[in-house]
Design a protein around this motif. Sequence first.
Motif, PDB file in Angstrom:
ATOM      1  N   ALA A  45      38.719  44.549  42.017  1.00  0.00           N
ATOM      2  CA  ALA A  45      37.993  43.541  42.795  1.00  0.00           C
ATOM      3  C   ALA A  45      38.934  42.830  43.757  1.00  0.00           C
ATOM      4  O   ALA A  45      39.981  42.318  43.343  1.00  0.00           O
ATOM      5  CB  ALA A  45      37.334  42.535  41.854  1.00  0.00           C
ATOM      6  N   TYR A  47      38.459  40.011  45.378  1.00  0.00           N
ATOM      7  CA  TYR A  47      38.371  38.562  45.317  1.00  0.00           C
ATOM      8  C   TYR A  47      37.933  38.110  43.930  1.00  0.00           C
ATOM      9  O   TYR A  47      37.445  38.910  43.124  1.00  0.00           O
ATOM     10  CB  TYR A  47      37.357  38.028  46.353  1.00  0.00           C
ATOM     11  CG  TYR A  47      37.699  38.342  47.789  1.00  0.00           C
ATOM     12  CD1 TYR A  47      38.541  37.515  48.527  1.00  0.00           C
ATOM     13  CD2 TYR A  47      37.168  39.482  48.420  1.00  0.00           C
ATOM     14  CE1 TYR A  47      38.846  37.804  49.854  1.00  0.00           C
ATOM     15  CE2 TYR A  47      37.472  39.773  49.743  1.00  0.00           C
ATOM     16  CZ  TYR A  47      38.309  38.923  50.453  1.00  0.00           C
ATOM     17  OH  TYR A  47      38.617  39.217  51.759  1.00  0.00           O
ATOM     18  N   PRO A  49      35.310  36.810  41.680  1.00  0.00           N
ATOM     19  CA  PRO A  49      33.845  36.860  41.816  1.00  0.00           C
ATOM     20  C   PRO A  49      33.161  35.510  41.601  1.00  0.00           C
ATOM     21  O   PRO A  49      31.972  35.382  41.911  1.00  0.00           O
ATOM     22  CB  PRO A  49      33.433  37.860  40.735  1.00  0.00           C
ATOM     23  CG  PRO A  49      34.504  37.757  39.707  1.00  0.00           C
ATOM     24  CD  PRO A  49      35.774  37.514  40.476  1.00  0.00           C
ATOM     25  N   SER A  78      33.115  42.272  44.802  1.00  0.00           N
ATOM     26  CA  SER A  78      33.831  41.833  43.605  1.00  0.00           C
ATOM     27  C   SER A  78      32.865  41.543  42.468  1.00  0.00           C
ATOM     28  O   SER A  78      33.131  41.888  41.312  1.00  0.00           O
ATOM     29  CB  SER A  78      34.653  40.577  43.917  1.00  0.00           C
ATOM     30  OG  SER A  78      35.613  40.833  44.911  1.00  0.00           O
ATOM     31  N   TYR A  82      32.730  43.434  38.829  1.00  0.00           N
ATOM     32  CA  TYR A  82      32.771  42.673  37.579  1.00  0.00           C
ATOM     33  C   TYR A  82      31.485  42.853  36.787  1.00  0.00           C
ATOM     34  O   TYR A  82      31.491  42.853  35.551  1.00  0.00           O
ATOM     35  CB  TYR A  82      32.984  41.191  37.876  1.00  0.00           C
ATOM     36  CG  TYR A  82      34.421  40.749  37.853  1.00  0.00           C
ATOM     37  CD1 TYR A  82      34.971  40.083  36.764  1.00  0.00           C
ATOM     38  CD2 TYR A  82      35.254  40.995  38.943  1.00  0.00           C
ATOM     39  CE1 TYR A  82      36.297  39.668  36.751  1.00  0.00           C
ATOM     40  CE2 TYR A  82      36.580  40.596  38.951  1.00  0.00           C
ATOM     41  CZ  TYR A  82      37.102  39.931  37.842  1.00  0.00           C
ATOM     42  OH  TYR A  82      38.416  39.529  37.831  1.00  0.00           O
TER      43      TYR A  82
END
Length: 286
Positions: A45, A47, A49, A78, A82
Motif C-alpha cells: 500500500a 499510503y 489507508p 491502499s 488493506y
Amino acid sequence: MTSMTTSALLRRPVLRLRRMPKLDRAAFAMVGLLLLTVAFGPLLAPYDPYHVDLGQAMLPPGAEHWLGTDSSGRDVLSRVLYGARPTILGSLCAVGLSALIGVTVASLAALAPRWVDDAIMRICDIALSLPIMVMALGISVALGPSLRSAIIAMVLSWWPSFTRLARAEIRTTMTSTYVESAVITGVSRWRLMTRHVLPNSLDSVYVQVTLEIGGATLIMAGLSFIGAGAQPPSAEWGAMVESGSRFLTSAWWTAVVPGAVITLTALAFALAGDALRARTSGREVM
C-alpha cells in the motif's frame, strides 16, 4: 538420479497447469494473486489507508493516487489492498470453520445410533430451509455489528450444508468393499472412520469449500454494506462500497473499484472451484 527425480516432481504440477483450459488457469492465477494480496497487501500500500486529508478528498484516479481518493481524502488503492485481509480472510475463516464443524458433526452422526443421525439431519434440514443471508443477518445483528459477529453468523448459518454434504459422502464410502473388509477384520468404529472413511470422503468437501469462498465473500461484503458487518472506518470492501455509494455520481471510483474487486474475487473462486470439481469428478479437462 535424485536431481532428476526432484526435477520431474517439480515439472509435474507445471505440466498439469499447462493442460488446463485458459479460463481455469486464469482463475487459479487470480486466486493466487488474491492470496498474495492478503499476505502482503499492507506492505504494498502506497499510503496509510486510515489517514484523513480533506484537502485531497474526491481526487480522481491519477499519477499520485492511481485509484483516486474517497470523501475523506484516503487513498482508494491502499484501502483496497488493506481490505483484502478482513474480506477474504474473514470469508476463508467462515467457510473453513463451517466445513470443520460440518465434517465433525457428520462423522459423529455416522458413528452414533440411527436416531441421533436422523435428529441431526432434521436439524440440518430446518436450517437449510432458511436463506443463509437472512440467518447471517439476524445472528450478526443479535451479536452486535462487527466483523467478528459476521464471521460467527456465517459459520452458524453455513455448517448444516457442509454436514449434509459430508454425511452423504461418508455414507457412500461406508458401503465400499474395503470398508466392509475392515469391519470384518475387527477394526474399531473410530479407527474405521479416521483411517478409512474420512480420508476417502473429503474430496467433495474440499471442492465445496473452494466454491463457497466466493459466495462467502459476497455475503461478508453484503453484511458490511448494510451495517451488520465491519464498521467504518474499517478498510473492508463492503464497507467501502457502502460509503462510496453516496458519491456514485460525483466520485464513481470510490464505490465501483471495491465493488469490482468483490465481483472478481467471487468469480475467481467460483471458477477455481468448478475446475477442481471437474478434475475430482473424473471428467476430462480439454
